[in-house]
Design an enzyme around this catalytic site. Sequence first.
Site, PDB file in Angstrom:
ATOM      1  N   CYS A   2       0.828  -1.205   0.000  1.00 17.49           N
ATOM      2  CA  CYS A   2       0.000   0.000   0.000  1.00 17.49           C
ATOM      3  C   CYS A   2       0.865   1.259   0.000  1.00 17.49           C
ATOM      4  O   CYS A   2       2.007   1.245   0.430  1.00 17.49           O
ATOM      5  CB  CYS A   2      -0.882   0.016   1.256  1.00 17.49           C
ATOM      6  N   ARG A  27       4.418   0.742  -6.607  1.00 21.28           N
ATOM      7  CA  ARG A  27       4.467  -0.179  -5.458  1.00 21.28           C
ATOM      8  C   ARG A  27       3.514  -1.344  -5.626  1.00 21.28           C
ATOM      9  O   ARG A  27       3.539  -2.292  -4.845  1.00 21.28           O
ATOM     10  CB  ARG A  27       4.131   0.586  -4.174  1.00 21.28           C
ATOM     11  N   TRP A  70      -2.982  -2.438  -1.634  1.00 24.76           N
ATOM     12  CA  TRP A  70      -2.585  -3.779  -2.086  1.00 24.76           C
ATOM     13  C   TRP A  70      -3.313  -4.732  -1.139  1.00 24.76           C
ATOM     14  O   TRP A  70      -2.977  -4.818   0.056  1.00 24.76           O
ATOM     15  CB  TRP A  70      -1.073  -3.931  -1.976  1.00 24.76           C
ATOM     16  N   ASN A  96      -1.171   1.335   5.875  1.00 27.41           N
ATOM     17  CA  ASN A  96      -0.319   0.351   5.207  1.00 27.41           C
ATOM     18  C   ASN A  96       0.191  -0.576   6.300  1.00 27.41           C
ATOM     19  O   ASN A  96       0.722  -0.115   7.306  1.00 27.41           O
ATOM     20  CB  ASN A  96       0.861   1.032   4.505  1.00 27.41           C
ATOM     21  N   GLY A  97      -0.024  -1.873   6.111  1.00 30.00           N
ATOM     22  CA  GLY A  97       0.463  -2.836   7.106  1.00 30.00           C
ATOM     23  C   GLY A  97      -0.614  -3.852   7.420  1.00 30.00           C
ATOM     24  O   GLY A  97      -1.586  -3.994   6.688  1.00 30.00           O
ATOM     25  N   GLU A 482      19.664 -15.237 -10.258  1.00 33.59           N
ATOM     26  CA  GLU A 482      19.167 -13.860 -10.464  1.00 33.59           C
ATOM     27  C   GLU A 482      18.619 -13.706 -11.880  1.00 33.59           C
ATOM     28  O   GLU A 482      17.562 -13.121 -12.097  1.00 33.59           O
ATOM     29  CB  GLU A 482      20.290 -12.869 -10.206  1.00 33.59           C
ATOM     30  N   LYS A 486      14.757 -12.664 -12.896  1.00 35.90           N
ATOM     31  CA  LYS A 486      14.402 -11.540 -13.792  1.00 35.90           C
ATOM     32  C   LYS A 486      13.437 -12.000 -14.876  1.00 35.90           C
ATOM     33  O   LYS A 486      12.427 -11.366 -15.142  1.00 35.90           O
ATOM     34  CB  LYS A 486      15.678 -10.965 -14.433  1.00 35.90           C
ATOM     35  N   GLU A 489       9.920 -12.882 -13.371  1.00 36.39           N
ATOM     36  CA  GLU A 489       9.049 -11.875 -12.757  1.00 36.39           C
ATOM     37  C   GLU A 489       8.527 -10.851 -13.761  1.00 36.39           C
ATOM     38  O   GLU A 489       7.510 -10.216 -13.511  1.00 36.39           O
ATOM     39  CB  GLU A 489       9.733 -11.190 -11.576  1.00 36.39           C
ATOM     40  N   HIS A 505      22.661 -34.487 -12.589  1.00 31.53           N
ATOM     41  CA  HIS A 505      21.897 -35.027 -11.439  1.00 31.53           C
ATOM     42  C   HIS A 505      20.400 -34.791 -11.608  1.00 31.53           C
ATOM     43  O   HIS A 505      19.663 -34.781 -10.628  1.00 31.53           O
ATOM     44  CB  HIS A 505      22.416 -34.380 -10.151  1.00 31.53           C
ATOM     45  N   LYS A 604       6.880  -3.626  -5.411  1.00 34.39           N
ATOM     46  CA  LYS A 604       8.284  -3.232  -5.353  1.00 34.39           C
ATOM     47  C   LYS A 604       8.887  -3.509  -3.988  1.00 34.39           C
ATOM     48  O   LYS A 604      10.036  -3.871  -3.861  1.00 34.39           O
ATOM     49  CB  LYS A 604       8.442  -1.738  -5.674  1.00 34.39           C
TER      50      LYS A 604
HETATM   51  C1  AGP Z   1      13.764  -8.602  -7.459  1.00 30.52           C
HETATM   52  O1  AGP Z   1      13.732  -8.263  -8.834  1.00 30.52           O
HETATM   53  C2  AGP Z   1      12.373  -8.632  -6.862  1.00 30.52           C
HETATM   54  N1  AGP Z   1      11.665  -7.434  -7.080  1.00 30.52           N
HETATM   55  C3  AGP Z   1      12.370  -9.057  -5.403  1.00 30.52           C
HETATM   56  O2  AGP Z   1      12.843 -10.378  -5.347  1.00 30.52           O
HETATM   57  C4  AGP Z   1      13.211  -8.188  -4.438  1.00 30.52           C
HETATM   58  O3  AGP Z   1      14.589  -8.369  -4.699  1.00 30.52           O
HETATM   59  C5  AGP Z   1      12.929  -8.665  -2.999  1.00 30.52           C
HETATM   60  O4  AGP Z   1      11.557  -8.458  -2.736  1.00 30.52           O
HETATM   61  C6  AGP Z   1      13.769  -7.944  -1.942  1.00 30.52           C
HETATM   62  O5  AGP Z   1      13.459  -6.581  -1.933  1.00 30.52           O
HETATM   63  P1  AGP Z   1      14.426  -5.595  -1.091  1.00 30.52           P
HETATM   64  O6  AGP Z   1      15.778  -5.658  -1.726  1.00 30.52           O
HETATM   65  O7  AGP Z   1      13.777  -4.248  -1.213  1.00 30.52           O
HETATM   66  O8  AGP Z   1      14.461  -6.090   0.328  1.00 30.52           O
END
Ligand code: AGP
Length: 609
Positions: A2, A27, A70, A96-97, A482, A486, A489, A505, A604
């Site tokens: 949120c 966000r 959210w 928010n929370g 990583e 990418k 997501e 394996h 985010k």
């Molecule tokens: C990465 O591309 C993602 N958006 C997600 O995995 C992100 O890295 C993770 O939520 C951690 O966020 P932070 O670095 O703000 O703690």
Amino acid sequence: MCGILGYIGSKNATPYLLEGLKGLEYRGYDSAGLYVAGQGVIKRSGKVAKLEESIPSDFAGNAGIAHTRWATHGAPTELNAHPHCDQSKTIWLVHNGIIENYLEIREQLLGFGIACATETDSEVLAQLVGHHYAEGVPLEVAVGTALQEVRGAYGIAVASVREPDKLVAARFGSPLMLGIGDDGYYIASDASPLLAHTRNVTYLNDGEMAVLEKDSYEIMNLSRDVLDKKVEVLDWDIESAQKKGYEHFMLKEIMEGPEVIENTLRGRLDIENSTAKLGGLADVEERLKAIKRIIITGCGSAYYAGLVGELLIEEIAGIPVEVEIASELRYRRWTAVPEDTVLIAVSQSGETADTLEAIREAKKQGILTLGVVNAVGSSIARATDAGVYNHAGPEIGVASTKAFISQMTVFVLIALRLRELQNSTAYSNSTQEIIQELTRLPAYIRSILQNKDVVSDIAKRHADMRDALYIGRKFQFPIAYEGALKLKEISYIHAEAYGAGEMKHGPIALIDENFPTIALMPKDSLYEKTRSNIEEIRARGGKIIAVTSGDTQELSKITADIIMIPQTIECLQPILTTIPLQLFAYCVAHERGLPIDMPRNLAKSVTVE
Ligand code: AGP
């Protein structure tokens, strides 16, 4: 997660609230709404644009609050959208929370004849404030009393019909900051909406509450003891938070890679004395001299940066490291962790709930905690004993890119500093050589970005793939993960990563002409082993995309899809192999016409568990 906004001052609040909501869209959200003093509330499910269409031109007032939701409790409907009110429609609140004990409170309120109209925990909080807001009780007293009865996380902004010239903000666990402007005071979940109005900000800490009026504000604890808070100056201008002409924030942030490395290193390399300088660790350097082991934690990309950090610190400083995802580490038996351990928490946003909880568990054991954080003044930055800021600038795209390469770079600096503090035996390259190659990274990344069309062409040819496998060894193992993240997501393609040595394996059973493999194989000590892997994959009809700094002539016998990167020392190579994978994921998602900056189901910053 949120987003929260508020404004009180000499201006009309509505334009700031609407523009601010747009600044918070990244966000992730599913409904939005606002309350303006003297006008009332408007809220809609769906996008901010839909809300904006519903606002009459004369919907104006000098104070107001707004929210992007959210959904956590209750479906993303207009009824469940914020702001929420008490049953007399006197109190209006955005949150928010998560209020963990909202069901108990809802039952208690029912006992007072107060029935909630929605499924949300946030409405329960609004009703509870209203319940304490008897005639003659100031708004901040009602809010402070209510907050002492809740458990969980909150960032809130509260308005009252009875006191239209006052707003109250408070936080526990969910980020909230104040903008101190010439024309009034601003409330926001993060800096993006503030940048167009003021750069003078102050951050609320857990358990703090702000009382804002048109010409004054005070910050206090819930017992209403007034606190003297520092005003900080944001060094992000609005320009750097915009897209700079790129189609998406993500592409802009990939292309910023060279400057990000320069900013991360700025003032932190003493080339003459061949050392790294980290002012943020100065206060704890005596303790760092004595630490015997390190635990690194984070979530998502931050966790993968930690896996690179593990190898860097072990190779450069010779200190044993373990890495654990924060959502698991927080449940570990901490009593087994020796005191001469240091926890390094990695987080771009500095607000990730699981990472914050892991820090809190470590602190309970008296363990020294450090942060590698991008967002200045964020919760994790303030929860840790010390740390190193990335200085990567605002990262708006949900998929982390520039922050990730900055996180790895910070780990190189930390490893160099630890090597010096502990007089470690050099396990790998000399400090001089590492520093020299660090200063060359921006140029190396520029050369990769100049050849982004090669990546784009390969991505176009693979954009319809159903699955993908990423493989790498040692420093390239975390980068395989990583790269897969990418692609997952932002293109929604199933992608997984494996240590290249694991192929026999199990994973090689997956390989066919529809299951391409992205092989990370810089010309390092393990190149030949990974080359054998891709021979085996090709022999089974698998397509290969090779990311290498080696001999393309020789590799072209195995695959035509080769992405060249510059050769550097092995421990810095992961920073370079990452760039083509970020571009590859971006180009595939772009080819598929997807909402790259705000992928479905993602936010985010994951500020709730
Ligand atoms: C990465 O591309 C993602 N958006 C997600 O995995 C992100 O890295 C993770 O939520 C951690 O966020 P932070 O670095 O703000 O703690």
